[in-house]
Design an enzyme around this catalytic site. Structure first.
Site, PDB file in Angstrom:
ATOM      1  N   CYS A 102       0.862  -1.176   0.000  1.00  0.00           N
ATOM      2  CA  CYS A 102       0.000   0.000   0.000  1.00  0.00           C
ATOM      3  C   CYS A 102       0.902   1.231   0.000  1.00  0.00           C
ATOM      4  O   CYS A 102       1.776   1.351   0.848  1.00  0.00           O
ATOM      5  CB  CYS A 102      -0.885   0.066   1.241  1.00  0.00           C
ATOM      6  SG  CYS A 102      -1.338  -1.518   1.973  1.00  0.00           S
ATOM      7  N   GLU A 176      -7.720   8.975   1.602  1.00  0.00           N
ATOM      8  CA  GLU A 176      -7.131   8.552   0.339  1.00  0.00           C
ATOM      9  C   GLU A 176      -8.185   8.137  -0.683  1.00  0.00           C
ATOM     10  O   GLU A 176      -9.236   7.601  -0.328  1.00  0.00           O
ATOM     11  CB  GLU A 176      -6.180   7.369   0.582  1.00  0.00           C
ATOM     12  CG  GLU A 176      -5.010   7.738   1.471  1.00  0.00           C
ATOM     13  CD  GLU A 176      -3.995   6.620   1.619  1.00  0.00           C
ATOM     14  OE1 GLU A 176      -2.811   6.943   1.795  1.00  0.00           O
ATOM     15  OE2 GLU A 176      -4.390   5.444   1.559  1.00  0.00           O
TER      16      GLU A 176
END
Length: 257
Positions: A102, A176
């Site tokens: 990630c 995000e």
């Protein structure tokens, strides 16, 4: 707690890989710049990782922090998913279990995807090549896959976009717009970068469910959301989602804020 989770590999004590040597987590957070976007995924600016992840900024509507990110889900030929435990040195969500890799596309020419679309509607994903290049870089950085053995950009399939917000503590958080990428790779991932990853393991879907249900295992908020809401359906359709050329809905964004 997390030591109860069986692992495939643990990070060695070797130095970080070339190109990142002598870079602490604080260095990377201060130096690397992410792409700020609006809720429709149009680029509206740039920010240091540090500023974009400060909870005091995220909770301030006047301070732009929403930024583009990606989550790689790497499956082996047995359709098992590689999970990682984030290193204790990470400033955000240290020590938690999450999907394979990630991170963020950065403010550099090979990571920037300028998307188009109608005003007031979600920008349209074309090939997401910049995000895929960024994902490839982080597979090298975190899992120590040699350059010649990294999957090429076209091997990463764009599956979906998800928008989420999560607080870690009074200091740090996430906001995000996350690109979910699927890729297949069978190589053992030794050694790991100890600045980034504590351990890795392959899991089946039932094992993911057990992980999510175990109160003694910490899981990243983005992986928990994706795994609970979308992953079972995707796992049942892996041959199609991992087939060459597959691309998910280019206009839709799952907004989970």
């Amino acid at each position: 707690m997390l030591r109860r989770v069986p692992v495939l590999a643990r990070a060695a004590t070797a130095a970080p890989l070339g190109g990142f040597e002598n870079k602490t987590q604080s260095d990377l957070m201060a130096e690397e710049r992410v792409l700020l976007v609006d809720a429709h995924d149009r680029i509206v600016g740039r920010s240091s990782k540090w500023d974009a992840h400060r909870w005091q900024h995220i909770r301030d509507p006047a301070y732009p922090t929403l930024h583009r990110a990606f989550s790689v889900f790497l499956f082996n030929s047995r359709d098992e998913l590689l999970l990682q435990q984030r290193a204790a040195a990470k400033l955000t969500f240290p020590g938690v279990w999450t999907n394979t890799v990630c991170s963020h596309p950065l403010d550099r020419p090979d990571h920037v995807d300028e998307l188009e679309g109608l005003e007031g509607q979600n920008a349209i994903v074309t090939d997401a090549r910049g995000v895929k290049q960024a994902a490839r870089r982080k597979l090298w950085h975190e899992l120590a896959l040699p350059e010649e053995e990294l999957p090429p950009p076209d091997a990463f399939n764009f599956v979906a976009r998800v928008l989420y917000r999560a607080r870690m503590d009074a200091e740090w958080g996430e906001e995000e717009l996350d690109y979910v990428l699927f890729v297949r790779c069978d190589r053992p991932v030794y050694p790991l970068n100890p600045e980034e990853v504590e351990a890795v393991r392959y899991v089946t879907l039932p094992e993911v469910r057990d992980l999510l249900a175990d109160p003694d295992v910490e899981v990243s908020p983005w992986f928990r959301l994706i795994a609970a809401r979308l992953l079972p359906e995707w796992w049942a359709d892996l041959p199609r989602l991992l087939a060459p050329g597959f691309a998910g809905d280019p206009a839709h964004i799952h907004d989970w804020r």
